[in-house]
Design a protein around this motif. Sequence first.
Motif, PDB file in Angstrom:
ATOM      1  N   GLU A  51       0.921  -1.229   0.081  1.00  0.00           N
ATOM      2  CA  GLU A  51       0.096  -0.049   0.006  1.00  0.00           C
ATOM      3  C   GLU A  51       0.974   1.258   0.046  1.00  0.00           C
ATOM      4  O   GLU A  51       0.906   1.875   0.852  1.00  0.00           O
ATOM      5  N   HIS A  95      -6.866  -2.219   9.743  1.00  0.00           N
ATOM      6  CA  HIS A  95      -6.465  -1.058   9.948  1.00  0.00           C
ATOM      7  C   HIS A  95      -7.854  -0.186  10.570  1.00  0.00           C
ATOM      8  O   HIS A  95      -8.606   0.316   9.663  1.00  0.00           O
ATOM      9  N   HIS A 151     -10.142  -2.390   2.608  1.00  0.00           N
ATOM     10  CA  HIS A 151      -9.333  -1.346   2.999  1.00  0.00           C
ATOM     11  C   HIS A 151      -9.835   0.297   2.655  1.00  0.00           C
ATOM     12  O   HIS A 151     -10.810   0.089   1.823  1.00  0.00           O
ATOM     13  N   SER A 152      -9.158   0.916   3.086  1.00  0.00           N
ATOM     14  CA  SER A 152      -9.559   2.520   2.561  1.00  0.00           C
ATOM     15  C   SER A 152      -8.063   3.166   2.323  1.00  0.00           C
ATOM     16  O   SER A 152      -6.929   2.799   3.108  1.00  0.00           O
ATOM     17  N   GLU A 198      -9.835   2.914   8.821  1.00  0.00           N
ATOM     18  CA  GLU A 198     -10.445   2.691   7.663  1.00  0.00           C
ATOM     19  C   GLU A 198     -11.969   2.205   7.470  1.00  0.00           C
ATOM     20  O   GLU A 198     -12.346   1.063   7.063  1.00  0.00           O
ATOM     21  N   ARG A 206      -3.346   2.711  13.264  1.00  0.00           N
ATOM     22  CA  ARG A 206      -3.276   1.768  12.317  1.00  0.00           C
ATOM     23  C   ARG A 206      -3.117   0.155  12.913  1.00  0.00           C
ATOM     24  O   ARG A 206      -3.552  -0.683  12.390  1.00  0.00           O
TER      25      ARG A 206
HETATM   26 ZN   LIG Z   1      -5.361  -0.765   5.113  1.00  0.00          ZN
END
Ligand SMILES: [Zn+2]
Length: 424
Positions: free
Chosen positions: A25, A226, A321-322, A229, A276
């Motif tokens: 990511e 996470h 996820h975001s 997100e 996170r």
């Molecule tokens: Zn993520």
Amino acid sequence: MVPYRSLFLLLLTCLIIQSCKSGEEFSGFSYDPEGATVTTDKKIQLQHKRTIGISADGIWVSNEFDGARMSNFYQVNDSLYRLIIEAENYPVNNSPWYAFKIHSDSTREIDLQLSYKEGDHRYIPKLSSNGKQWQPIADSNIQVDTSGTATLRLSLDDGQPLWISAQELLTYNNMLYWADSIRSTSPTQLDTVGYSHQQRPVVKMTIGQAASTQPQGVLIITGRQHPPEVTGGLASQVFIETLAADTPLANSFREEFEIRAYPLVNPDGVQGGHWRHNGAGVDLNRDWQAFNQPETRAIRDDLLPLKDDANRSVYYGIDFHSTNENIFYPINRDITTFPDDFTYRWIEDLEKVFPATHFAVEPFDTSSPIAKNWIFHTFGADAVTYEVDDRADRQKLRRVSQEAAQIIMRKLLDEWEKSNSNAQ
Ligand SMILES: [Zn+2]
């Protein structure tokens, strides 16, 4: 001879572009800080839960609720106040989550500065009078400066609390309540597959005919590794609701496929308002090779028996996820998966339905220690990391996620037919 000079240049380039990472990511806000793939326990700073304020001014802030994050609060001058927000531990990605309540003993306007320790402002504040319905702050009431702090102009009503959060709150209890509600549309079993560091259950939803001894395909879904997100969390909910719905397509899908969903992989992080990491200060989506953490181990141990189950074959995995855009991370096209190229074919269909929406696609190799790659390496199945824009319009997010689920059901049913007619 070893080309030291080239090696040095390569290293230097890696440092500069920060992309020689084992994580995938790296787009936009997301990157791996040093040590992210070392997933042994780290020390985290536990948040001091309290209500503090300036009694002479009658201004109070509180982090005494699930998902809150607020480290300190003080007055700068007559009308300016500063709120300090710290992460659970460092180093950490720039995902500075905050959530707190503020109230004033009298009706007044104040300026509130959000100041992040080792982070820059990222999330547009959402405001709420009850912690349930949220509105983004008006553009005219927020100013972000070059040092990464944001100053909010707030109108406080006499004694009425105002909730301020980086994204709408989607807490552990919200997710459990939601998971339970899925039982109203289709047979859904909820199980605890393990416990987090802080002893919260890691929950699995099994949707479909779990008891069936007939051959079935399996679709694996993971989410919320996470904590901040939330848009990925919302998309996963709509996605799962669509698979579990009482519609002809979903009913046919569940005849042939079982859904194994772990929608809240990181309960401690979500409850603690982490930026996170989990309760041991670790990025869980970097622990799918070492399996040092109880949350990832629990899910791995729950899924591994599928390998030897003659009546179950894993067809696909999706990890929600975001980030700062809508982006899919499929497995590199030149790697053969089963079904092959599924993600690309699915996204092509999705783009036809939403021609005006940009979906970025960034293929990745399978070496990084993330959930998607573990699914591929363990079952040979295709898998994707599905990233939803932090700022996605929430109505649109729902439409896209619903459509994505419908396309996937149709395509997986096609694949099911193909492999079953081949087998005969
Ligand atoms: Zn993520």
